[in-house]
Design a protein around this motif. Structure first.
Motif, mmCIF file in Angstrom:
data_model
loop_
_atom_site.group_PDB
_atom_site.id
_atom_site.type_symbol
_atom_site.label_atom_id
_atom_site.label_comp_id
_atom_site.label_asym_id
_atom_site.label_seq_id
_atom_site.Cartn_x
_atom_site.Cartn_y
_atom_site.Cartn_z
ATOM 1 N N GLY A 1 0.788 -1.223 0.000
ATOM 2 C CA GLY A 1 0.000 0.000 0.000
ATOM 3 C C GLY A 1 0.813 1.261 0.000
ATOM 4 N N LEU A 2 1.616 1.457 1.048
ATOM 5 C CA LEU A 2 2.333 2.715 1.213
ATOM 6 C C LEU A 2 3.359 2.927 0.114
ATOM 7 C CD1 LEU A 2 2.653 5.165 3.004
ATOM 8 C CD2 LEU A 2 4.302 3.892 4.389
ATOM 9 N N VAL A 3 4.190 1.923 -0.152
ATOM 10 C CA VAL A 3 5.190 2.068 -1.207
ATOM 11 C C VAL A 3 4.525 2.239 -2.566
ATOM 12 C CG1 VAL A 3 7.102 0.905 -2.369
ATOM 13 C CG2 VAL A 3 6.884 0.745 0.107
ATOM 14 N N PHE A 4 3.456 1.482 -2.788
ATOM 15 C CA PHE A 4 2.725 1.593 -4.045
ATOM 16 C C PHE A 4 2.144 2.997 -4.207
ATOM 17 C CE2 PHE A 4 -1.167 0.161 -6.570
ATOM 18 C CZ PHE A 4 -0.464 0.135 -7.764
ATOM 19 N N ALA A 5 1.565 3.520 -3.127
ATOM 20 C CA ALA A 5 1.000 4.867 -3.174
ATOM 21 C C ALA A 5 2.073 5.910 -3.422
ATOM 22 C CB ALA A 5 0.265 5.169 -1.870
ATOM 23 N N VAL B 1 3.186 -5.100 -9.303
ATOM 24 C CA VAL B 1 3.838 -4.957 -8.000
ATOM 25 C C VAL B 1 3.281 -5.960 -6.984
ATOM 26 C CG1 VAL B 1 4.223 -3.397 -6.057
ATOM 27 C CG2 VAL B 1 4.395 -2.532 -8.392
ATOM 28 N N ALA B 2 1.960 -5.886 -6.756
ATOM 29 C CA ALA B 2 1.365 -6.727 -5.713
ATOM 30 C C ALA B 2 1.160 -8.172 -6.176
ATOM 31 C CB ALA B 2 0.036 -6.135 -5.273
ATOM 32 N N GLY B 3 0.689 -8.351 -7.407
ATOM 33 C CA GLY B 3 0.400 -9.699 -7.892
ATOM 34 C C GLY B 3 1.648 -10.546 -8.055
ATOM 35 N N PHE B 4 2.597 -10.035 -8.848
ATOM 36 C CA PHE B 4 3.834 -10.796 -9.052
ATOM 37 C C PHE B 4 4.589 -10.974 -7.731
ATOM 38 C CE2 PHE B 4 4.113 -9.134 -13.696
ATOM 39 C CZ PHE B 4 3.090 -10.003 -14.048
ATOM 40 N N GLY B 5 4.650 -9.907 -6.942
ATOM 41 C CA GLY B 5 5.363 -10.003 -5.658
ATOM 42 C C GLY B 5 4.754 -11.037 -4.732
ATOM 43 N N LEU C 1 -3.382 -16.952 6.622
ATOM 44 C CA LEU C 1 -3.007 -16.640 5.240
ATOM 45 C C LEU C 1 -4.137 -15.912 4.526
ATOM 46 C CD1 LEU C 1 -1.173 -19.953 4.264
ATOM 47 C CD2 LEU C 1 -0.163 -17.749 4.893
ATOM 48 N N GLY C 2 -5.396 -16.274 4.853
ATOM 49 C CA GLY C 2 -6.520 -15.533 4.279
ATOM 50 C C GLY C 2 -6.561 -14.105 4.776
ATOM 51 N N THR C 3 -6.293 -13.905 6.069
ATOM 52 C CA THR C 3 -6.225 -12.553 6.622
ATOM 53 C C THR C 3 -5.125 -11.755 5.956
ATOM 54 O OG1 THR C 3 -7.026 -13.385 8.741
ATOM 55 C CG2 THR C 3 -5.948 -11.233 8.755
ATOM 56 N N ALA D 1 -3.505 -7.399 2.261
ATOM 57 C CA ALA D 1 -2.769 -6.951 1.090
ATOM 58 C C ALA D 1 -3.713 -6.379 0.035
ATOM 59 C CB ALA D 1 -1.961 -8.106 0.508
ATOM 60 N N ALA D 2 -4.864 -7.044 -0.173
ATOM 61 C CA ALA D 2 -5.819 -6.569 -1.170
ATOM 62 C C ALA D 2 -6.410 -5.214 -0.768
ATOM 63 C CB ALA D 2 -6.928 -7.599 -1.348
ATOM 64 N N LEU D 3 -6.748 -5.056 0.524
ATOM 65 C CA LEU D 3 -7.310 -3.787 0.986
ATOM 66 C C LEU D 3 -6.296 -2.653 0.872
ATOM 67 C CD1 LEU D 3 -9.347 -4.918 4.136
ATOM 68 C CD2 LEU D 3 -10.243 -4.161 1.920
ATOM 69 N N SER D 4 -5.049 -2.905 1.263
ATOM 70 C CA SER D 4 -4.040 -1.850 1.180
ATOM 71 C C SER D 4 -3.776 -1.457 -0.267
ATOM 72 C CB SER D 4 -2.743 -2.309 1.852
ATOM 73 O OG SER D 4 -2.203 -3.439 1.176
ATOM 74 N N THR D 5 -3.772 -2.446 -1.167
ATOM 75 C CA THR D 5 -3.579 -2.140 -2.584
ATOM 76 C C THR D 5 -4.760 -1.336 -3.129
ATOM 77 O OG1 THR D 5 -2.312 -4.178 -2.858
ATOM 78 C CG2 THR D 5 -3.149 -3.130 -4.859
ATOM 79 N N ALA D 6 -5.973 -1.714 -2.732
ATOM 80 C CA ALA D 6 -7.161 -0.977 -3.181
ATOM 81 C C ALA D 6 -7.135 0.463 -2.689
ATOM 82 C CB ALA D 6 -8.422 -1.685 -2.690
#
Length: 888
Positions: A776-780, A814-818, A855-857, A862-867
């Motif tokens: 999230g933060l780095v992506f932003a 970034v998020a998917g491949f990583g 792992l689900g959490t 990760a999905a929420l931070s990316t969104a």
């Protein structure tokens, strides 16, 4: 921020206020990275210190007698007492007599039973109060003439019966039994004090009788005169010395005190240092705790530091623009560096302060005895300050080093292939990790070295090669693969589901940003691998801790009786208790293998696993199911421990003739068994020598169908079941009731003494925070740096879905491949950690356990931070062109 005097230090405040107003993400993002690093390091260090202290306390509390000082034939008891008290303060010091006897015999029930050789102890008054762990009263009085439980079973003797003692060099003598006791610490009570090191430990005697010291003196004075080699005296000592909290230092101090006593007595006495032996094991456990810190904790701290550098480095272009603008307005290099230093100090103070405050607030919630002292917090604080200064000042220094304003505003692309790619360093590191892992897996690897008699144990340095090489090599390989995935032809096909018809254009744009995307994906991969590997290791350990507790206790609740009061008759009543879903009998008896008396367990092979757990690792060369099937197929089949197989050179299929006590004749008789397999561990069994057979066959051949133990499976509250079972067995002397959670807390190994549950909460929460920040933060921040591009596209008429295609493409890269690369790396590191830290598992796990809920959490976070980052970037791209250009 304009004017002719920009080099003045009075402008630092103005500069910082401007950064907070216009670049808040840069300041707070860097401070967050520093805070996470400082908090994590402080809590981990607190755990290590608290764990070492906890291990020392547990070691001291688990010792029934600290010292057993064996006096020589001509030694003076008074001189020995004086020497001990001069060397160290003592809480208790009592003389205990030891006498060897030829046999015991008793005439009970119309038959005479005779045992082999045994020992008679002379206990002084107050011994049970001074050393309560040594004796457990079962039947009758707790003082007077006492028989051990096994001896009472061998003689069929009870309270009021007469036992004949056959002395060496003197006539036999009769004594009247006042009570029957259990000797829980028989191994240490009868240890071979002064035996040469390296010899196998001496097994406790099968037959033991205890006498008051005055009566013992009267009986064995004549034997001592005739056979002085068969009568000895020990001084049992409880130390009053305050020991260091570190188990290694405590071991060293106790060892030196024992040496001091032996030196004072000039060789006339030998100290059996049971306390030092326990502390010796504790220092090894402490090394495992440090290994846990290094294997699981240090990568997280390094990752937090990398996150801080990434956040600070994401604004490199922005800093270059600021440096160029400051130069145009008359600022010198020194003045620009002063402003950068002010920013770095602000980030350092805020990040370090917040990190220390969070550590102090969180530590009481961990229930692990973690106390963060000022001395302990000094190192994390210093590292936090250094991290902030390095992360913020380095980009500023790079910006200032430009030769001109124009050079600072240019984006220089690096087209050369990195050296590590040309040298195939990633492949080399993975090969090294695989080779070291294979060598360790095949060679019985020992992580901790604790040589006997050496106060400082050590961790093998090569232990870190495999996980570190796998972690670094896997990340470098991910970067190499990212180069392939970010090529336009490949990326356009991968982006089609998220970018649609614009996939070719988006792929071209992302290919030009390959360096930034690779760094972002690498950081996400590191965060995911840390979270995955840590969560899998912790989940596997927690599961194995429960397996270990079941191995010790046998089931959720266990009702344990003895030959005189078996728990089997209670089975019908126990099955009806609320919360009990099943109950199964377990025979626990003794059989002679040659002249060696060993535990033998009789089970119902068809239903034993209904109440207890059998791991495949318990059996050699077969699964637990196959072992139970062999027992069911052959009534006289028997499984034998590895030690017994080695001692008696047995082969599969051999007929083993055991001597078991017959309930009808009260004599030992030979019973044949067929050797069906090797058993390494078994619920409630000792660690060394034991046997497992069919209960029906044992009952038939011994004429005694009663089971000494009842195993209960519980679905409700175990505490309530324990209370009700205790009420049912209240009138049965010697019957005890134990439950799983209590046993688990008592048998805690080294890492459990560090409270792995609390440590897991820290690591797993920290992993979620790191992954959230990485995705999230780095992506932003990265998108914020490129918001001019998105704003220009918006001004040229790009629609929101078209802008979203660019954002979604970068999120995938970034998020998917990583995440994909990080998951693969994390699984590999987890398997390596479980293998290298196998010494903390008893028994070793059959396979690693995947914590799906966590792992689900993690995936959700990760999905929420990316969104959120995408939404932030979308809003940034919607600003007016003039506003964005003015802000940039």
């Amino acid at each position: 921020m304009s004017g002719p005097h920009l080099n003045g230090t009075h402008l630092n405040g103005t500069w910082l206020r401007g950064l907070m107003a216009r670049r808040p993400l840069r300041i707070w993002g860097s401070a967050l990275g520093v805070a996470l690093t400082v908090m994590f390091l402080a809590l981990l260090l607190g755990f290590v210190v608290a764990g070492r202290a906890n291990m020392t306390v547990r070691a001291i509390q688990s010792v029934p007698v600290d010292w057993q000082v064996l006096l020589g034939q001509n030694a003076s008891r008074a001189e020995a007492v004086q020497a001990i008290q001069a060397a160290t303060p003592v809480k208790s010091l009592l003389p205990v007599g030891y006498a060897d006897v030829a046999r015991f015999s008793a005439n009970t029930g119309g038959t005479v039973q005779t045992t082999g050789a045994g020992k008679v102890l002379g206990l002084p008054e107050g011994y049970s109060a001074a050393f309560p762990a040594e004796l457990r009263s079962l039947i009758g009085a707790s003082t007077g003439v006492l028989l051990s439980q096994q001896t009472a079973a061998n003689l069929h003797a009870g309270v009021g019966d007469t036992v004949n003692i056959a002395r060496y060099g003197a006539a036999p003598v009769n004594v009247t039994v006042a009570g029957v006791v259990d000797l829980p610490q028989a191994d240490s009570l009868f240890q071979a004090v002064g035996a040469p090191k390296g010899l196998a430990p001496q097994a406790p005697p099968d037959n033991v009788l205890l006498l008051p010291r005055a009566q013992w003196d009267a009986i064995f004075t004549a034997q001592k005169a005739a056979r002085p080699d068969t009568v000895r005296e020990q001084l049992h000592v409880r130390l009053g010395q305050t020991l260091p909290s570190d188990p290694g230092r405590a071991f060293d101090q106790v060892n030196k005190l024992a040496n001091n006593v032996e030196a004072r007595l000039a060789g006339s006495a030998v100290v059996g240092d049971t306390l030092a032996a326990k502390l010796d094991g504790a220092r090894e456990s402490a090394l495992y705790a440090e290994a846990l810190f290094l294997f699981l904790g240090l990568p997280g701290a390094l990752l937090a530091a990398a996150l801080t550098f990434s956040i600070a480095g994401a604004s490199a272009a922005q800093r270059g623009q600021e440096a160029a603008l400051l130069r145009v307005r008359g600022a010198s290099e020194r003045g620009i560096l002063q402003l950068g230093t002010a920013e770095a100090l602000s980030v350092a103070l805020v990040g370090t302060g917040v990190g220390l405050l969070l550590a102090l607030l969180v530590s009481p919630l961990l229930h692990a005895g973690v106390q963060l002292t000022a001395a302990l917090l000094l190192l994390p604080a210093a590292l936090g300050l250094a991290l902030a200064l390095a992360a913020v000042l380095l980009p500023t220094l790079q910006a200032v080093r430009g030769s001109s304003v124009v050079a600072q505003r240019q984006a220089v692309r690096r087209t050369a292939v990195p050296l590590w790619q040309r040298l195939y360093l990633d492949v080399l590191l993975l090969a090294v990790a695989g080779l070291v892992f294979w060598r360790n897996a095949a060679g019985g690897y020992q992580l901790v070295l604790a040589p006997e008699g050496v106060a400082k144990a050590s961790i093998q340095a090569e232990a870190f090669i495999a996980p570190v090489a796998f972690w670094v090599g896997g990340t470098l390989l991910a970067l190499r693969l990212m180069d392939v995935l970010l090529r336009r032809a490949v990326l356009s096909r991968l982006l089609r589901p998220v970018s649609g018809r614009l996939s070719e254009v988006v792929a071209a744009a992302l290919e030009r940003q390959g360096g930034l995307l690779r760094r972002g994906a690498a950081l996400v991969a590191l965060a995911v691998s840390f979270a995955v590997s840590t969560s899998i290791f912790n989940a596997t350990y927690n599961d194995q801790a429960r397996v270990d507790a079941v191995l010790t206790n046998g089931a959720d609740v266990t009702v344990t009786g003895g030959p005189a009061s078996p728990a089997g008759p209670l089975l019908a009543s126990l099955r009806t208790l609320p919360g009990v879903t099943d109950a199964q009998p377990l025979m626990h008896r003794f059989a002679y293998v040659g002249a060696d008396l060993q535990d033998i367990f009789g089970i119902n092979a068809a239903h034993f696993t209904d109440v207890s757990h059998l791991s495949n690792t318990y059996f050699k060369g077969m699964t637990a199911g196959q072992a139970l099937a062999k027992l069911q197929a052959n009534p006289n089949a028997i499984f034998i421990s590895q030690e017994t197989v080695n001692d008696y050179q047995l082969s599969l299929g051999d007929t083993l003739r055991l001597r078991l006590l017959n309930a009808k004749t009260h004599q030992y008789q030979v019973v044949p068994f067929t050797f069906a397999g090797v058993v390494r561990e078994f619920p409630t069994a000792p660690k060394d020598s034991f046997l497992v057979a069919n209960a029906d066959y044992l009952a038939q051949m011994t004429g005694n169908p009663a089971a000494e133990v009842a195993l209960l499976k519980v679905s409700g509250n175990p505490g309530q079941v324990v209370q009700q079972a205790q009420q049912l067995s209240a009138n049965m002397p010697g019957v005890s009731v134990t439950e799983l959670s209590t046993v688990r807390s008592k048998i805690a190994s080294g890492l459990t003494a560090v409270n792995l549950a609390g440590l897991s909460r820290i690591e797993l929460t920290f992993a979620v925070l790191l992954l959230t920040a990485a995705t999230g933060l780095v992506f932003a921040l990265g998108l914020t740096e490129r918001r001019r591009t998105f704003t220009v596209l918006n001004a040229l008429g790009a629609t929101r879905p078209q802008l979203g295609a660019f954002l979604n493409g970068e999120a995938l890269a970034v998020a998917g491949f990583g995440a994909v690369f990080g998951t693969v790396i994390g699984l590999g590191v987890a398997q390596t950690l479980i293998k290298l830290l196998q010494g903390v598992f008893d028994p070793p796990p059959e396979s690693m356990l995947l914590p799906w809920l966590y792992l689900g959490t993690l995936l959700t976070a990760a999905a929420l931070s990316t969104a959120l980052a995408l939404a932030f970037a979308g809003r940034a791209s919607g600003k007016k062109v003039t506003e964005v250009l003015r802000a940039s």
